[in-house]
Design a protein around this motif. Structure first.
Motif, PDB file in Angstrom:
ATOM      1  N   ASP A   6     -72.460  71.131  43.550  1.00  0.00           N
ATOM      2  CA  ASP A   6     -72.691  69.802  44.138  1.00  0.00           C
ATOM      3  C   ASP A   6     -71.934  69.668  45.458  1.00  0.00           C
ATOM      4  OD1 ASP A   6     -74.345  69.061  42.087  1.00  0.00           O
ATOM      5  OD2 ASP A   6     -72.782  67.986  40.965  1.00  0.00           O
ATOM      6  N   LYS A   7     -70.710  70.194  45.457  1.00  0.00           N
ATOM      7  CA  LYS A   7     -69.907  70.159  46.684  1.00  0.00           C
ATOM      8  C   LYS A   7     -70.509  71.057  47.761  1.00  0.00           C
ATOM      9  CE  LYS A   7     -66.318  68.667  48.908  1.00  0.00           C
ATOM     10  NZ  LYS A   7     -66.234  67.247  49.303  1.00  0.00           N
ATOM     11  N   VAL A   8     -71.009  72.228  47.340  1.00  0.00           N
ATOM     12  CA  VAL A   8     -71.657  73.146  48.295  1.00  0.00           C
ATOM     13  C   VAL A   8     -72.883  72.479  48.921  1.00  0.00           C
ATOM     14  CG1 VAL A   8     -72.928  75.319  48.492  1.00  0.00           C
ATOM     15  CG2 VAL A   8     -70.795  75.246  47.196  1.00  0.00           C
ATOM     16  N   SER A   9     -73.638  71.731  48.115  1.00  0.00           N
ATOM     17  CA  SER A   9     -74.829  71.028  48.626  1.00  0.00           C
ATOM     18  C   SER A   9     -74.443  70.043  49.720  1.00  0.00           C
ATOM     19  CB  SER A   9     -75.529  70.277  47.479  1.00  0.00           C
ATOM     20  OG  SER A   9     -75.954  71.161  46.485  1.00  0.00           O
ATOM     21  N   PRO A  18     -73.231  76.140  62.016  1.00  0.00           N
ATOM     22  CA  PRO A  18     -74.445  76.814  61.519  1.00  0.00           C
ATOM     23  C   PRO A  18     -74.144  77.939  60.543  1.00  0.00           C
ATOM     24  CG  PRO A  18     -74.567  76.485  63.898  1.00  0.00           C
ATOM     25  CD  PRO A  18     -73.166  76.136  63.490  1.00  0.00           C
ATOM     26  N   GLN A  19     -73.051  78.673  60.787  1.00  0.00           N
ATOM     27  CA  GLN A  19     -72.708  79.784  59.897  1.00  0.00           C
ATOM     28  C   GLN A  19     -72.358  79.275  58.493  1.00  0.00           C
ATOM     29  OE1 GLN A  19     -71.373  79.316  62.912  1.00  0.00           O
ATOM     30  NE2 GLN A  19     -72.170  81.051  64.127  1.00  0.00           N
ATOM     31  N   CYS A  24     -73.868  78.298  52.769  1.00  0.00           N
ATOM     32  CA  CYS A  24     -74.088  77.328  51.692  1.00  0.00           C
ATOM     33  C   CYS A  24     -75.532  77.389  51.178  1.00  0.00           C
ATOM     34  CB  CYS A  24     -73.764  75.916  52.180  1.00  0.00           C
ATOM     35  SG  CYS A  24     -72.008  75.607  52.442  1.00  0.00           S
ATOM     36  N   ARG A  25     -76.479  77.515  52.094  1.00  0.00           N
ATOM     37  CA  ARG A  25     -77.885  77.598  51.674  1.00  0.00           C
ATOM     38  C   ARG A  25     -78.128  78.831  50.808  1.00  0.00           C
ATOM     39  NH1 ARG A  25     -78.931  76.031  57.088  1.00  0.00           N
ATOM     40  NH2 ARG A  25     -79.427  78.194  57.646  1.00  0.00           N
ATOM     41  N   GLY A  26     -77.542  79.962  51.228  1.00  0.00           N
ATOM     42  CA  GLY A  26     -77.727  81.191  50.458  1.00  0.00           C
ATOM     43  C   GLY A  26     -77.148  81.077  49.059  1.00  0.00           C
ATOM     44  N   VAL A  27     -75.941  80.526  48.963  1.00  0.00           N
ATOM     45  CA  VAL A  27     -75.284  80.373  47.658  1.00  0.00           C
ATOM     46  C   VAL A  27     -76.063  79.392  46.782  1.00  0.00           C
ATOM     47  CG1 VAL A  27     -73.211  79.506  46.512  1.00  0.00           C
ATOM     48  CG2 VAL A  27     -72.993  80.972  48.524  1.00  0.00           C
ATOM     49  N   LEU A  28     -76.479  78.275  47.360  1.00  0.00           N
ATOM     50  CA  LEU A  28     -77.173  77.249  46.589  1.00  0.00           C
ATOM     51  C   LEU A  28     -78.532  77.742  46.102  1.00  0.00           C
ATOM     52  CD1 LEU A  28     -77.089  74.389  45.516  1.00  0.00           C
ATOM     53  CD2 LEU A  28     -77.988  73.570  47.693  1.00  0.00           C
ATOM     54  N   GLN A  30     -79.368  80.870  45.490  1.00  0.00           N
ATOM     55  CA  GLN A  30     -79.117  81.835  44.415  1.00  0.00           C
ATOM     56  C   GLN A  30     -78.765  81.119  43.117  1.00  0.00           C
ATOM     57  OE1 GLN A  30     -79.539  85.012  45.606  1.00  0.00           O
ATOM     58  NE2 GLN A  30     -79.718  85.606  43.456  1.00  0.00           N
ATOM     59  N   PHE A  31     -78.003  80.056  43.234  1.00  0.00           N
ATOM     60  CA  PHE A  31     -77.634  79.267  42.054  1.00  0.00           C
ATOM     61  C   PHE A  31     -78.872  78.618  41.413  1.00  0.00           C
ATOM     62  CE2 PHE A  31     -76.591  74.910  40.591  1.00  0.00           C
ATOM     63  CZ  PHE A  31     -75.844  75.225  39.462  1.00  0.00           C
ATOM     64  N   LEU A  32     -79.733  78.058  42.221  1.00  0.00           N
ATOM     65  CA  LEU A  32     -80.935  77.400  41.690  1.00  0.00           C
ATOM     66  C   LEU A  32     -81.881  78.395  41.027  1.00  0.00           C
ATOM     67  CD1 LEU A  32     -81.713  74.916  44.631  1.00  0.00           C
ATOM     68  CD2 LEU A  32     -80.795  74.338  42.375  1.00  0.00           C
ATOM     69  N   LEU A  33     -81.912  79.613  41.549  1.00  0.00           N
ATOM     70  CA  LEU A  33     -82.830  80.619  41.005  1.00  0.00           C
ATOM     71  C   LEU A  33     -82.272  81.304  39.760  1.00  0.00           C
ATOM     72  CD1 LEU A  33     -84.063  82.344  44.311  1.00  0.00           C
ATOM     73  CD2 LEU A  33     -85.382  80.831  42.829  1.00  0.00           C
ATOM     74  N   ASP A  34     -80.957  81.504  39.689  1.00  0.00           N
ATOM     75  CA  ASP A  34     -80.372  82.357  38.649  1.00  0.00           C
ATOM     76  C   ASP A  34     -79.708  81.594  37.507  1.00  0.00           C
ATOM     77  OD1 ASP A  34     -81.226  84.440  40.190  1.00  0.00           O
ATOM     78  OD2 ASP A  34     -79.249  84.957  41.010  1.00  0.00           O
ATOM     79  N   TYR A  35     -79.265  80.380  37.755  1.00  0.00           N
ATOM     80  CA  TYR A  35     -78.544  79.638  36.712  1.00  0.00           C
ATOM     81  C   TYR A  35     -79.476  78.635  36.032  1.00  0.00           C
ATOM     82  CZ  TYR A  35     -73.939  81.478  37.904  1.00  0.00           C
ATOM     83  OH  TYR A  35     -72.855  82.310  38.084  1.00  0.00           O
ATOM     84  N   PRO A  36     -79.257  78.405  34.751  1.00  0.00           N
ATOM     85  CA  PRO A  36     -80.104  77.432  34.025  1.00  0.00           C
ATOM     86  C   PRO A  36     -79.997  76.042  34.660  1.00  0.00           C
ATOM     87  CG  PRO A  36     -78.753  78.720  32.500  1.00  0.00           C
ATOM     88  CD  PRO A  36     -78.246  79.024  33.870  1.00  0.00           C
ATOM     89  N   GLN A  37     -81.163  75.437  34.879  1.00  0.00           N
ATOM     90  CA  GLN A  37     -81.207  74.095  35.465  1.00  0.00           C
ATOM     91  C   GLN A  37     -81.972  73.183  34.499  1.00  0.00           C
ATOM     92  OE1 GLN A  37     -79.707  73.512  38.457  1.00  0.00           O
ATOM     93  NE2 GLN A  37     -79.195  75.681  38.714  1.00  0.00           N
ATOM     94  N   GLY A  38     -81.255  72.262  33.887  1.00  0.00           N
ATOM     95  CA  GLY A  38     -81.945  71.299  33.038  1.00  0.00           C
ATOM     96  C   GLY A  38     -82.871  70.437  33.888  1.00  0.00           C
ATOM     97  N   LYS A  39     -83.836  69.800  33.212  1.00  0.00           N
ATOM     98  CA  LYS A  39     -84.822  69.015  33.940  1.00  0.00           C
ATOM     99  C   LYS A  39     -84.167  67.902  34.758  1.00  0.00           C
ATOM    100  CE  LYS A  39     -89.634  68.335  32.865  1.00  0.00           C
ATOM    101  NZ  LYS A  39     -90.644  67.970  31.857  1.00  0.00           N
TER     102      LYS A  39
END
Length: 388
Positions: A6-9, A18-19, A24-28, A30-39
Motif C-alpha cells: 500500500d505504501k509502495v502504491s 522517475p527512477q 515501484c511500478r515493477g514491484v507492485l 510483480q506483487f499483483l501477479l504473484d501474491y494472492p489477491q482477495g476480491k
C-alpha cells in the motif's frame, strides 16, 4: 507485505523521481501477479489506481497509466472484464478532462488495449455508455468524448465494428445535425458566437474512419448525411473545415467524375445544385486567412473533381451564343434568370471566371494556379481556348 505494498502504491504516484516510480511500478506489478489477491483487496487496488488518474501532478498520472497498461496487458481476461467499467470510465475522464496531451494520448492507447481484451457482452455495455453520452445534447463534452472513443473502437475492431455501425452512425449524425443547426443560428445572429468545434471535428473524423473501413457506405446516400458535411465547410474553425473537406475528398475519390444527375437529393454534393454549392464554399475557403497547405491541397483536389464533372456536362460548343437577333433580345430581357440557367446547364465557365477573379487576392493564389494547371491537362485543347 500487503501493508508495505500500500505504501509502495502511494510512492509510485507521489514520488517526483522517475527512477523511483519505475521501481515501484515493477514491484507492485510483480506483487499483483504473484501474491494472492482477495476480491475486496484487488478492487481496492484498482479503485486506488482509477482515482489517481486525476492526481494533481502529471508525473503521478503518467505513472498510474504506465502501471494500468501493464495490468491490462498481463492480467487474466476474466479479471480485466470484471473491472472494465471502472477502468473505462476513469480513462474516458482522462480523455475529457486532462490538460496533459501525453496523458490523453496514453489513455487513448489504454482504451484501445482494454477494448481488445473484452468479450462481446462487455463491449455491448461499453457501447451503451457511449450511446448514452452521445445523447446528452446539453453536455457537449460528453458528446465529444463519445465520438473520440468511437474512433478508438473503429481503430481496434476495423470491419468487426459492423454490428455496432447503425448506432454509431446515428450518434455521429445527431451530433453533426446539432452542430449544423447551431452554425446556421450563429450565421443569422449579428453578434459573434464562440462555437463548440470539438463535436463537429471528431464526428467528421470518425465518419472518415468508417468510410475507409466500409467504403461501400460512400455510395449509400442514406447512410451518410452529405449535406451536413457540406454545411461544415465554412465552419469557423480550421480543423473542422479540413475534416469536412477531406471527407468530401473520400466521396469524390470513390465516385468516378460524371455530369451531376437528378438521382441524388438536391443538396447532395453530386447533384447539380449541391455540386455548385460545394464549389462556392470551397472557393470561399481559399479566402480564409487561416488557410494552410494541407487544406489548400485538399481544396484543389476537390475543385478539380468538380471541374471534371462540370467539364463532362459542358455543351459541345462551349461558347454561349445566340442563334439570331430575336434570341439575343430575349436574353437581354431576361438577363438575370438566364444567367442562373446557364450556370445550371454549364457551370464550368462560372467556376473558371470566379477563380480567375479570386486569384488576384486569395490567401493562396498558388492553389488556384494549381487548379488551372490540372484543368488544362484534363481538358481538350478546343475547350481550353474558350477560357483564354
Amino acid at each position: 507485505i500487503y501493508d508495505l505494498m500500500d505504501k509502495v502504491s502511494e510512492i509510485m504516484v507521489t514520488s517526483q523521481s522517475p527512477q523511483v516510480q519505475e521501481l515501484c511500478r515493477g514491484v507492485l506489478l510483480q506483487f499483483l501477479l504473484d501474491y494472492p489477491q482477495g476480491k475486496g483487496r484487488l478492487r481496492k487496488q484498482m479503485t486506488f489506481l482509477a482515482k489517481n488518474l486525476s492526481y494533481v501532478y502529471e508525473s503521478g498520472r503518467k505513472s498510474v497509466l504506465e502501471l494500468l497498461n501493464a495490468v491490462v496487458t498481463k492480467f487474466e481476461a476474466n479479471l480485466i472484464r470484471e473491472y472494465a467499467d471502472l477502468l473505462f470510465v476513469a480513462l474516458v475522464m482522462v480523455i475529457a478532462n486532462d490538460d496533459s496531451a501525453k496523458c490523453r494520448e496514453m489513455a487513448a492507447v489504454l482504451i484501445k488495449s482494454l477494448f481488445e481484451r473484452l468479450d462481446e457482452d462487455r463491449r455491448k455495455v461499453i457501447f451503451s455508455h457511449l450511446h448514452s453520452w452521445s445523447s446528452q445534447a446539453g453536455q457537449p463534452q460528453l458528446v465529444q468524448v463519445s465520438s473520440q472513443v468511437y474512433g478508438f473502437v473503429i481503430d481496434v475492431l476495423g470491419s468487426k465494428t459492423l454490428p455496432y455501425l447503425p448506432a454509431i452512425l446515428e450518434d455521429l449524425t445527431a451530433g453533426l445535425s446539432r452542430s449544423a443547426a447551431d452554425l446556421e443560428q450563429a450565421e443569422n445572429d449579428e453578434a459573434a458566437v464562440d462555437m463548440e468545434w470539438q463535436v463537429s471535428y471528431y464526428s467528421l473524423t470518425v465518419f472518415a474512419k468508417i468510410l475507409r473501413v466500409f467504403p461501400d457506405l460512400v455510395s449509400e446516400g442514406d447512410r451518410v448525411r452529405w449535406d451536413l458535411v457540406v454545411s461544415h465547410l465554412l465552419f469557423p474553425h480550421a480543423w473542422v473545415r479540413t475534416a469536412s473537406c477531406r471527407l468530401l475528398g473520400i466521396l469524390f475519390t470513390a465516385i468516378p467524375p460524371s455530369p451531376p444527375t437528378t438521382q441524388y437529393p438536391e443538396h447532395h454534393p453530386l447533384s447539380n445544385t449541391g455540386m455548385r454549392e460545394v464549389a462556392q464554399k470551397l472557393c470561399l475557403q481559399l479566402k480564409s486567412e487561416h488557410l494552410d497547405e494541407v487544406l489548400s491541397l485538399q481544396i484543389v483536389k476537390n475543385l478539380f473533381y468538380i471541374g471534371k464533372c462540370f467539364c463532362a456536362m459542358a455543351p459541345s460548343g462551349d461558347k454561349v451564343s445566340t442563334e439570331d437577333d430575336e434570341n439575343q433580345e430575349l436574353q437581354e430581357e431576361r438577363e438575370v434568370p438566364d444567367t442562373e440557367l446557364l450556370k445550371q446547364q454549364n457551370p464550368l465557365p462560372w467556376l473558371f471566371s470566379k477563380l480567375s477573379y479570386q486569384a488576384n487576392w486569395a490567401q493562396q493564389p498558388l492553389a488556384i494556379l494549381r487548379w488551372f494547371a490540372a484543368m488544362t491537362s484534363h481538358m481538350e485543347a478546343h475547350k481550353i481556348e474558350t477560357f483564354l
